[in-house]
Design a protein around this motif. Structure first.
Motif, mmCIF file in Angstrom:
data_model
loop_
_atom_site.group_PDB
_atom_site.id
_atom_site.type_symbol
_atom_site.label_atom_id
_atom_site.label_comp_id
_atom_site.label_asym_id
_atom_site.label_seq_id
_atom_site.Cartn_x
_atom_site.Cartn_y
_atom_site.Cartn_z
ATOM 1 N N MET A 2 21.337 1.095 -5.639
ATOM 2 C CA MET A 2 20.980 1.437 -4.264
ATOM 3 C C MET A 2 19.458 1.351 -4.133
ATOM 4 O O MET A 2 18.724 1.919 -4.943
ATOM 5 C CB MET A 2 21.452 2.845 -3.930
ATOM 6 N N GLN A 3 19.006 0.618 -3.127
ATOM 7 C CA GLN A 3 17.582 0.523 -2.863
ATOM 8 C C GLN A 3 17.254 1.324 -1.616
ATOM 9 O O GLN A 3 18.043 1.358 -0.676
ATOM 10 C CB GLN A 3 17.150 -0.933 -2.648
ATOM 11 N N LYS A 4 16.082 1.943 -1.613
ATOM 12 C CA LYS A 4 15.639 2.742 -0.466
ATOM 13 C C LYS A 4 14.203 2.372 -0.135
ATOM 14 O O LYS A 4 13.321 2.431 -0.996
ATOM 15 C CB LYS A 4 15.730 4.236 -0.804
ATOM 16 N N PHE A 5 13.973 1.943 1.115
ATOM 17 C CA PHE A 5 12.628 1.671 1.581
ATOM 18 C C PHE A 5 11.956 3.002 1.908
ATOM 19 O O PHE A 5 12.507 3.815 2.645
ATOM 20 C CB PHE A 5 12.645 0.782 2.826
ATOM 21 N N ILE A 6 10.771 3.196 1.366
ATOM 22 C CA ILE A 6 9.989 4.391 1.620
ATOM 23 C C ILE A 6 8.688 3.917 2.262
ATOM 24 O O ILE A 6 7.848 3.300 1.599
ATOM 25 C CB ILE A 6 9.716 5.171 0.321
ATOM 26 N N VAL A 7 8.549 4.169 3.559
ATOM 27 C CA VAL A 7 7.375 3.709 4.295
ATOM 28 C C VAL A 7 6.213 4.650 4.015
ATOM 29 O O VAL A 7 6.318 5.863 4.211
ATOM 30 C CB VAL A 7 7.675 3.636 5.811
ATOM 31 N N LEU A 8 5.124 4.063 3.536
ATOM 32 C CA LEU A 8 3.927 4.843 3.269
ATOM 33 C C LEU A 8 3.222 5.137 4.589
ATOM 34 O O LEU A 8 3.493 4.500 5.600
ATOM 35 C CB LEU A 8 3.009 4.087 2.311
ATOM 36 N N GLY A 9 2.298 6.077 4.588
ATOM 37 C CA GLY A 9 1.603 6.512 5.798
ATOM 38 C C GLY A 9 1.032 5.386 6.627
ATOM 39 O O GLY A 9 1.099 4.217 6.268
ATOM 40 N N GLU A 10 0.463 5.732 7.747
ATOM 41 C CA GLU A 10 -0.119 4.741 8.636
ATOM 42 C C GLU A 10 -1.630 4.843 8.613
ATOM 43 O O GLU A 10 -2.194 5.811 8.110
ATOM 44 C CB GLU A 10 0.413 4.949 10.050
ATOM 45 N N GLY A 11 -2.287 3.844 9.185
ATOM 46 C CA GLY A 11 -3.741 3.830 9.169
ATOM 47 C C GLY A 11 -4.238 3.597 7.760
ATOM 48 O O GLY A 11 -3.726 2.746 7.050
ATOM 49 N N TYR A 12 -5.223 4.373 7.345
ATOM 50 C CA TYR A 12 -5.741 4.229 5.985
ATOM 51 C C TYR A 12 -4.916 5.005 4.968
ATOM 52 O O TYR A 12 -5.045 4.784 3.772
ATOM 53 C CB TYR A 12 -7.201 4.684 5.912
ATOM 54 N N LEU A 18 -0.718 3.812 -1.696
ATOM 55 C CA LEU A 18 -0.340 2.667 -2.513
ATOM 56 C C LEU A 18 -1.230 2.555 -3.745
ATOM 57 O O LEU A 18 -0.741 2.329 -4.859
ATOM 58 C CB LEU A 18 -0.403 1.383 -1.688
ATOM 59 N N GLU A 19 -2.518 2.740 -3.564
ATOM 60 C CA GLU A 19 -3.442 2.668 -4.696
ATOM 61 C C GLU A 19 -3.073 3.707 -5.762
ATOM 62 O O GLU A 19 -3.058 3.406 -6.959
ATOM 63 C CB GLU A 19 -4.878 2.879 -4.238
ATOM 64 N N ALA A 20 -2.756 4.922 -5.336
ATOM 65 C CA ALA A 20 -2.392 5.979 -6.282
ATOM 66 C C ALA A 20 -1.092 5.633 -7.021
ATOM 67 O O ALA A 20 -0.988 5.850 -8.229
ATOM 68 C CB ALA A 20 -2.250 7.312 -5.554
ATOM 69 N N ILE A 21 -0.120 5.085 -6.303
ATOM 70 C CA ILE A 21 1.141 4.711 -6.956
ATOM 71 C C ILE A 21 0.895 3.636 -8.006
ATOM 72 O O ILE A 21 1.383 3.725 -9.134
ATOM 73 C CB ILE A 21 2.177 4.227 -5.918
ATOM 74 N N ILE A 22 0.119 2.612 -7.642
ATOM 75 C CA ILE A 22 -0.145 1.525 -8.595
ATOM 76 C C ILE A 22 -0.944 2.040 -9.783
ATOM 77 O O ILE A 22 -0.628 1.727 -10.938
ATOM 78 C CB ILE A 22 -0.873 0.352 -7.901
ATOM 79 N N GLU A 23 -1.955 2.847 -9.529
ATOM 80 C CA GLU A 23 -2.818 3.338 -10.605
ATOM 81 C C GLU A 23 -2.069 4.246 -11.587
ATOM 82 O O GLU A 23 -2.225 4.127 -12.796
ATOM 83 C CB GLU A 23 -4.018 4.091 -10.011
ATOM 84 N N GLN A 56 16.628 2.613 -6.708
ATOM 85 C CA GLN A 56 15.412 1.829 -6.793
ATOM 86 C C GLN A 56 14.580 2.060 -5.529
ATOM 87 O O GLN A 56 15.025 1.756 -4.423
ATOM 88 C CB GLN A 56 15.751 0.352 -6.939
ATOM 89 N N ALA A 57 13.380 2.588 -5.703
ATOM 90 C CA ALA A 57 12.483 2.829 -4.572
ATOM 91 C C ALA A 57 11.731 1.544 -4.235
ATOM 92 O O ALA A 57 11.314 0.798 -5.120
ATOM 93 C CB ALA A 57 11.489 3.930 -4.914
ATOM 94 N N LEU A 58 11.573 1.300 -2.940
ATOM 95 C CA LEU A 58 10.812 0.165 -2.433
ATOM 96 C C LEU A 58 9.729 0.735 -1.514
ATOM 97 O O LEU A 58 9.972 0.958 -0.323
ATOM 98 C CB LEU A 58 11.729 -0.800 -1.664
ATOM 99 N N TYR A 59 8.560 1.011 -2.088
ATOM 100 C CA TYR A 59 7.460 1.571 -1.297
ATOM 101 C C TYR A 59 6.899 0.480 -0.397
ATOM 102 O O TYR A 59 6.651 -0.636 -0.846
ATOM 103 C CB TYR A 59 6.366 2.138 -2.200
ATOM 104 N N THR A 60 6.699 0.813 0.874
ATOM 105 C CA THR A 60 6.401 -0.207 1.870
ATOM 106 C C THR A 60 5.223 0.158 2.764
ATOM 107 O O THR A 60 5.127 1.291 3.243
ATOM 108 C CB THR A 60 7.644 -0.415 2.773
ATOM 109 N N ILE A 61 4.361 -0.824 2.980
ATOM 110 C CA ILE A 61 3.377 -0.755 4.063
ATOM 111 C C ILE A 61 3.949 -1.681 5.131
ATOM 112 O O ILE A 61 3.911 -2.899 4.997
ATOM 113 C CB ILE A 61 1.981 -1.208 3.620
ATOM 114 N N TYR A 62 4.525 -1.084 6.159
ATOM 115 C CA TYR A 62 5.249 -1.834 7.192
ATOM 116 C C TYR A 62 4.280 -2.388 8.235
ATOM 117 O O TYR A 62 3.619 -1.625 8.936
ATOM 118 C CB TYR A 62 6.279 -0.909 7.845
#
Length: 124
Positions: A2-12, A18-23, A56-62
């Motif tokens: 099961m995949q789930k889209f998780i939309v990250l915040g808006e603006g900056y 995203l940077e924190a997740i990758i780091e 499976q999480a799918l972190y997204t900048i929509y």
């Protein structure tokens, strides 16, 4: 699976999250995917490795990554972070998110596209 889209915040907020997740979780990341639609900001999807065997999480900048002919500050930052952690980045041209009634329908469409291209596992 099961995949789930998780939309990250808006603006900056989205780019800092995203940077924190990758780091801090680069060892859990499978790949990054830029989804391009004509004349719209790109959507970025950070595909995580499955956890507990079936999620499976799918972190997204929509629609939040300005992009024009390979340039754009957010686009370059994301690409650099992925390169720094040896993460593969794939780019796709997709239908415009505005073609869909809502964001969830767009995500269903993208899930199908990613499954058909073997970029995420099939539904089990």
């Amino acid at each position: 699976m099961m995949q789930k889209f998780i939309v990250l915040g808006e603006g900056y907020g989205d780019i800092f999250e995203l940077e924190a997740i990758i780091e801090h979780n680069h060892h859990r990341i499978d790949k990054g995917i830029f989804l391009h639609a004509d004349e719209r900001p790109a959507t970025f999807v950070l595909v995580m490795k499955p956890v507990r065997g079936n999620f499976q999480a799918l972190y997204t900048i929509y629609q939040g990554v300005p992009y024009k002919d390979g340039s754009g500050r957010k686009y370059q930052m994301i690409s650099e972070w992925c390169t720094a952690h040896d993460l593969s980045v794939i780019e796709f041209k997709t239908r415009d998110p505005e073609d869909f009634h809502d964001k969830e329908q767009f995500f269903q469409y993208i899930t199908g596209v990613l499954r058909l291209n073997n970029l995420i596992p099939p539904l089990t």
